[in-house]
Write a protein that holds these residues in place. Structure first.
Motif, PDB file in Angstrom:
ATOM      1  N   UNK A  34      -6.499  -2.181  -1.431  1.00 14.71           N
ATOM      2  CA  UNK A  34      -5.443  -1.294  -1.744  1.00 14.71           C
ATOM      3  C   UNK A  34      -4.197  -1.912  -2.346  1.00 14.71           C
ATOM      4  N   UNK A  35      -3.884  -1.215  -3.605  1.00 12.62           N
ATOM      5  CA  UNK A  35      -2.933  -1.780  -4.544  1.00 12.62           C
ATOM      6  C   UNK A  35      -1.527  -1.402  -3.849  1.00 12.62           C
ATOM      7  N   UNK A  36      -0.711  -2.555  -3.806  1.00 12.61           N
ATOM      8  CA  UNK A  36       0.368  -2.471  -2.875  1.00 12.61           C
ATOM      9  C   UNK A  36       1.424  -1.566  -3.798  1.00 12.61           C
ATOM     10  N   UNK A  37       2.310  -0.980  -3.081  1.00 13.11           N
ATOM     11  CA  UNK A  37       3.372  -0.253  -3.674  1.00 13.11           C
ATOM     12  C   UNK A  37       4.460  -0.731  -4.764  1.00 13.11           C
ATOM     13  N   UNK A  38       4.443  -1.954  -4.574  1.00 12.26           N
ATOM     14  CA  UNK A  38       5.421  -2.506  -5.590  1.00 12.26           C
ATOM     15  C   UNK A  38       4.794  -2.422  -7.121  1.00 12.26           C
ATOM     16  N   UNK A  39       3.413  -2.389  -7.001  1.00 11.36           N
ATOM     17  CA  UNK A  39       2.970  -1.889  -8.498  1.00 11.36           C
ATOM     18  C   UNK A  39       3.017  -0.434  -8.887  1.00 11.36           C
ATOM     19  N   UNK A  40       3.341   0.444  -7.960  1.00 12.16           N
ATOM     20  CA  UNK A  40       3.442   1.810  -8.165  1.00 12.16           C
ATOM     21  C   UNK A  40       4.826   1.825  -9.011  1.00 12.16           C
ATOM     22  N   UNK A  98      -5.414   7.653  -3.175  1.00  9.86           N
ATOM     23  CA  UNK A  98      -4.050   7.277  -3.269  1.00  9.86           C
ATOM     24  C   UNK A  98      -3.241   7.689  -1.789  1.00  9.86           C
ATOM     25  N   UNK A  99      -2.143   7.099  -1.443  1.00 10.43           N
ATOM     26  CA  UNK A  99      -1.611   7.581  -0.281  1.00 10.43           C
ATOM     27  C   UNK A  99      -0.003   7.507  -0.456  1.00 10.43           C
ATOM     28  N   UNK A 100       0.795   8.353   0.037  1.00  4.55           N
ATOM     29  CA  UNK A 100       2.065   8.228  -0.117  1.00  4.55           C
ATOM     30  C   UNK A 100       2.742   9.545   0.350  1.00  4.55           C
ATOM     31  N   UNK A 101       4.298   9.184   0.211  1.00 10.45           N
ATOM     32  CA  UNK A 101       4.985  10.351   0.627  1.00 10.45           C
ATOM     33  C   UNK A 101       4.742  11.834  -0.029  1.00 10.45           C
ATOM     34  N   UNK A 102       4.525  11.470  -1.519  1.00 14.01           N
ATOM     35  CA  UNK A 102       3.990  12.766  -2.284  1.00 14.01           C
ATOM     36  C   UNK A 102       2.988  13.647  -1.793  1.00 14.01           C
ATOM     37  N   UNK A 103       2.251  12.918  -1.081  1.00 13.71           N
ATOM     38  CA  UNK A 103       1.088  13.823  -0.392  1.00 13.71           C
ATOM     39  C   UNK A 103       1.419  13.956   0.968  1.00 13.71           C
ATOM     40  N   UNK A 163       1.885   4.086  -1.641  1.00 18.62           N
ATOM     41  CA  UNK A 163       3.166   4.228  -1.907  1.00 18.62           C
ATOM     42  C   UNK A 163       3.652   5.111  -3.080  1.00 18.62           C
ATOM     43  N   UNK A 164       2.554   6.210  -3.319  1.00 17.37           N
ATOM     44  CA  UNK A 164       2.809   7.227  -4.099  1.00 17.37           C
ATOM     45  C   UNK A 164       3.810   8.176  -3.788  1.00 17.37           C
ATOM     46  N   UNK A 165       4.983   8.186  -4.442  1.00 19.17           N
ATOM     47  CA  UNK A 165       6.008   9.078  -3.886  1.00 19.17           C
ATOM     48  C   UNK A 165       6.439  10.247  -4.768  1.00 19.17           C
ATOM     49  N   UNK A 166       5.828  10.150  -6.215  1.00 17.14           N
ATOM     50  CA  UNK A 166       6.174  11.347  -7.038  1.00 17.14           C
ATOM     51  C   UNK A 166       4.915  11.825  -7.497  1.00 17.14           C
ATOM     52  N   UNK A 167       5.034  12.995  -8.191  1.00 17.08           N
ATOM     53  CA  UNK A 167       3.939  13.655  -8.728  1.00 17.08           C
ATOM     54  C   UNK A 167       3.724  12.819 -10.141  1.00 17.08           C
ATOM     55  N   UNK A 168       4.660  12.308 -11.088  1.00 12.28           N
ATOM     56  CA  UNK A 168       4.637  11.499 -12.154  1.00 12.28           C
ATOM     57  C   UNK A 168       3.858   9.947 -11.847  1.00 12.28           C
ATOM     58  N   UNK A 169       4.096   9.669 -10.701  1.00 12.75           N
ATOM     59  CA  UNK A 169       3.270   8.458 -10.160  1.00 12.75           C
ATOM     60  C   UNK A 169       1.946   8.607  -9.997  1.00 12.75           C
ATOM     61  N   UNK A 170       1.682   9.782  -9.046  1.00 13.25           N
ATOM     62  CA  UNK A 170       0.239  10.294  -9.086  1.00 13.25           C
ATOM     63  C   UNK A 170      -0.521  10.614 -10.262  1.00 13.25           C
ATOM     64  N   UNK A 171       0.293  11.148 -11.351  1.00 12.66           N
ATOM     65  CA  UNK A 171      -0.406  11.378 -12.574  1.00 12.66           C
ATOM     66  C   UNK A 171      -0.894  10.129 -13.089  1.00 12.66           C
TER      67      UNK A 171
END
Lengths: 656, 159
Positions: free
Chosen positions: A564-570, A619-624, A601-609
């Motif tokens: 699981x890649x840590x949110x800090x990388x995002x 992935x997981x995060x508030x965006x989803x 920790x994916x929070x935006x569509x851009x990050x997910x993209x």
């Protein structure tokens, strides 16, 4: 010691006995009786002399009468005769008789003398008719006898005195010898006593030395020689009684940053060498500041410095800055140059009453400083106390919250970010406290780990998660976090086995997450436990990947099912192309390890993209989806064909 | 003096015991520091009229214990009004001995005129004999007090 005592006793005994002998001898040799015997001796000589005189007076009286033929002269003759007879009576009784009995020759002379004298009586009656010549012849014979007795008496007296003088001299010698003996014994006794005193003194000195040594050891750290907690307490107690109005006490708590890693890489000898060198530097620093200061080691890598100084001229911030500066240059240790950082918390007491809490305050400040990250120095502030009280309240109420199921799992969904399909969910503990509102897991999990309640919390979470996921479609898997404490203190294998059996959940629907730090703590144990769990069919995921050491050894030794890649990388990937490269490397690493890769920790569509473009699938995060309670979970559409709808809905939810 | 001597010879004869008339003859002359006359003559009778004291004691000159009766020298001294620090005792055999007056009070010597209930002849070391209580005070059994025990006393002079 016993031998000396024996000698002591023997000499003392000898001394007393000699003393006794001396005084007994002294008294016996000077008895009054002996004194009286000598007196009687004098009297005997005196009596003999007087008897001799009386005889010659009588003799001349007779001659005078023979010349004058005068009646009055005859009277005198008779009187002198009477006196002479009285003397003879004296010689035949009392002490004179004893003298005569002891000299047989004189005794017979005396018997003849008495006879001769009594024979004179009729001659005197007939004087002068009888003729003087007969009387005179008789008197001449008597004179010889008187002289013999008187002479003998005198001589025997002299002999006796001579003998007595010899005796006296002997006695004097004996007494001298005894006194000499007494003196010698007394000297020996004195010597023995002095020697014993000396031995006692030596023993006392040694005991005192040992006591000092023990006392030092009791109050100092064996490794570094710095003061320990006991001495700190003593120092504080003293300060609380003697701190003057113009004085101040500064307490500084230090905790080395990354000391555990140093111990792990250099071994304990290396860690010790570092502590010794650092202690010397700290001690020198403390000594360099005027005041009654103290440097103490109060834990493995924890130090406490006390500065008891005048208020005037004491700049706390400057002191702390210089103290922190001590950690900027490498330490010369026995194993080479080492650099170590520290976190610092400090507190100030300006009144005696504040001294009691000054250490606690400094520790609190240190705790907060550590939370802020390595190398931080913080001064105590009252809110820290408030936070501590909150922490204590949480700690106190945690067991009750667990027992009454006040802590429950919320679930954050995990998605296939390419297809938008929900593939699983992570169970996250949530506590809605009646008084203080929602309590963050960031806050209560460390407390539970410290108190051991984490074991019960882990069980509770695992059971609830396994139960709750049963209501979801079969392809949905649930992730549950395992803490280090659980792995060390609980039979996790049995717990997983039992929970699966009780709930009837298929093992392949369960995923357990551990962090790098858990693996680091005891690689062999953790890997062996995790392997056994894997054998049950349960997946193992490496949480917070990329934040720790990410040592290649445990990445390669264990077969991870998921990274699981840590949110800090995002966050980093938004600005740094390098971060993107690292994610690329991680992606290929995961592929090579045949492990899934999930981005947290994916929070935006851009990050997910971004991550989708990098080829990440999950992935997981508030965006989803944010974490939601189980009740809301059931209302959630879980099928693939509803993907678009879901994503839209989730996106909307995330922006609420 | 001759008169005394003649009296003594008559009284005591040749070893005979004292008779009723004899005790009125003068046996002791006290002179020196005394009140009134130059000297005082005393007979046995006069002495017996002073308070009597008796000692039973052993002496170096007798076998066994002997009982003496007489007048304390202190009493006699008071009787004749004598003063002075010393008293010189002179015996019939010309023997002289000086007794410190302090002895009279300290050791209570007796001027004895009777031995075992009888007046003493010259042969018995009479008629007067100074006796210290030797048995009561053993510390008196020394040559000093033996020499002060004068017998056949004829006169006393206080000085």
């Amino acid at each position: 010691m016993t031998r000396v005592n024996l000698w002591h006793m023997a000499i003392l005994g000898g001394f007393l006995i000699t003393h006794f002998v001396f005084w007994t001898y002294f008294y016996v040799s000077y008895s009054i009786e002996q004194e009286q015997v000598r007196s009687l001796d004098y009297d005997t000589v005196w009596s003999a002399t007087n008897g001799r005189n009386e005889f010659y007076r009588f003799s001349s009286s007779v001659n005078r009468y023979l010349n004058t033929n005068d009646q009055s002269d005859l009277d005198d003759v008779l009187l002198k005769y009477e006196i002479l007879l009285a003397r003879m009576d004296t010689w035949s009784s009392g002490s004179f008789k004893n003298f005569l009995n002891n000299s047989p020759e004189e005794n017979s002379v005396f018997e003849q003398l008495s006879y001769d004298l009594s024979g004179l009586s009729p001659m005197l009656q007939n004087l002068p008719n009888e003729g003087g010549s007969t009387v005179q012849t008789s008197l001449q014979e008597i004179a010889k006898k008187v002289e013999k007795i008187a002479g003998r008496s005198y001589q025997s007296s002299i002999e006796r005195f001579a003998a007595e003088r010899r005796d006296f001299q002997d006695r004097l010698m004996t007494e001298k010898r005894i006194v000499m003996g007494l003196l010698v014994l007394a000297t020996c006794l004195l010597a023995v006593v002095m020697r014993q005193n000396w031995i006692l003194k030596q023993a006392n000195a040694q005991i005192a030395g040992d006591t000092n040594q023990l006392s030092f050891m009791a109050k100092h750290d064996a490794l570094t020689g710095l003061a320990n907690r006991t001495l700190v307490d003593e120092h504080l107690r003293y300060a609380s009684e003697h701190l003057a109005a113009d004085e101040v006490l500064l307490a500084v708590a230090l905790d080395l940053d990354g000391f555990k890693a140093i111990n792990d890489t250099l071994g304990h000898a290396g860690g010790d060498a570092l502590l010794v060198a650092l202690s010397k530097r700290l001690n020198d620093y403390v000594d360099g500041i005027p005041g009654k200061n103290l440097a103490a080691r109060v834990g493995g890598d924890e130090f406490l410095l006390l500065f008891w100084c005048r208020k005037r001229g004491m700049e706390f911030e400057t002191t702390i800055r210089f103290l922190a500066g001590q950690f900027n240059s490498p330490l010369d240790t026995t194993i080479g140059s080492l650099l170590v950082g520290t976190s610092i918390g400090y507190a100030v007491a300006t009144e005696r009453e504040e001294i009691e809490s000054v250490i606690l305050n400094a520790d609190l400040a240190l705790t907060e400083a550590k939370l802020e990250g390595p190398g931080t120095a913080l001064r105590f502030a009252t809110p820290m106390r408030t936070r501590l009280e909150r922490r204590l309240q949480i700690e106190r109420e945690l067991p009750n919250a667990l027992q009454n199921s006040l802590i429950k799992p919320h679930y954050q969904l995990q998605f296939n970010i390419v297809t938008g399909e929900p593939i699983g969910l992570e169970a996250l503990a949530r506590w809605n406290h009646g008084d203080i509102g929602p309590v963050s897991p960031m806050e209560f999990i460390p407390i539970a780990e410290a108190s051991g309640d984490i074991v019960e919390l882990g069980r509770l979470m695992l059971r609830a998660a396994c139960r709750d996921v049963l209501f979801l479609p079969d392809h949905m898997r649930v992730s549950v976090n395992l803490s280090m404490i659980q792995l060390l203190n609980d039979d996790v294998i049995a717990l997983v086995t039992d929970t699966l059996r009780e709930t009837g959940l298929s093992p392949n629907r369960l995923k357990l997450e551990v962090t790098e730090s858990v693996i680091m703590h005891n690689v062999d144990l953790v890997e062996s436990v995790l392997s056994k769990i894997q054998e049950l069919g349960v997946s193992i995921s490496l949480d917070d990947f990329g934040t720790g050491y990410s040592a290649l050894s445990y990445l390669s030794n264990f077969k991870w099912d998921e990274l699981k890649i840590d949110r800090s990388f995002v966050i980093a990937c938004e600005t740094s192309p390098k971060a993107l490269n690292i994610v690329n490397v991680i992606k290929s690493l995961a592929d090579k390890m045949n492990a899934d890769l999930l981005v947290e920790g994916l929070e935006t569509r851009e990050q997910a993209d971004t991550f989708r473009k990098l080829g990440c699938r999950y992935g997981q995060g508030y965006y989803f989806s944010k974490p939601i309670p189980v009740e809301q979970l059931r209302e959630f559409p879980m099928n693939v064909d509803q993907e678009e709808k879901t994503l839209t809905k989730l996106g909307a939810a995330a922006h609420n | 003096m001759l008169r005394i001597l003649a009296g003594l010879i008559l009284v005591l004869g040749l070893g005979s015991a004292a008779t009723a008339e004899d005790i009125d003859k003068t046996v002791l002359t006290i002179s020196g520091k005394i009140s009134g006359e130059e000297s005082v003559d005393l007979s046995i009778r006069q002495l017996t009229q002073l308070s009597r004291v008796s000692y039973t004691t052993s002496t170096p000159w007798h076998d066994g214990k002997v009982s003496f009766e007489g007048v304390l020298l202190g009493t006699l001294m008071k009787h004749v009004g004598a003063t002075g620090e010393n008293a010189e005792f002179i015996a019939l055999n010309e023997y002289r001995s000086t007794l410190p007056v302090s002895d009279f009070k300290e050791h209570s010597p007796l001027l004895a005129y009777m031995k075992d209930g009888k007046y003493m002849t010259i042969r018995d070391k009479g008629p007067l004999f100074v006796i210290y209580p030797f048995d009561d005070k053993p510390e008196l059994k020394t040559e000093v007090f033996f020499s002060r025990s004068v017998w056949q006393i004829r006169s006393i002079e206080f000085r």
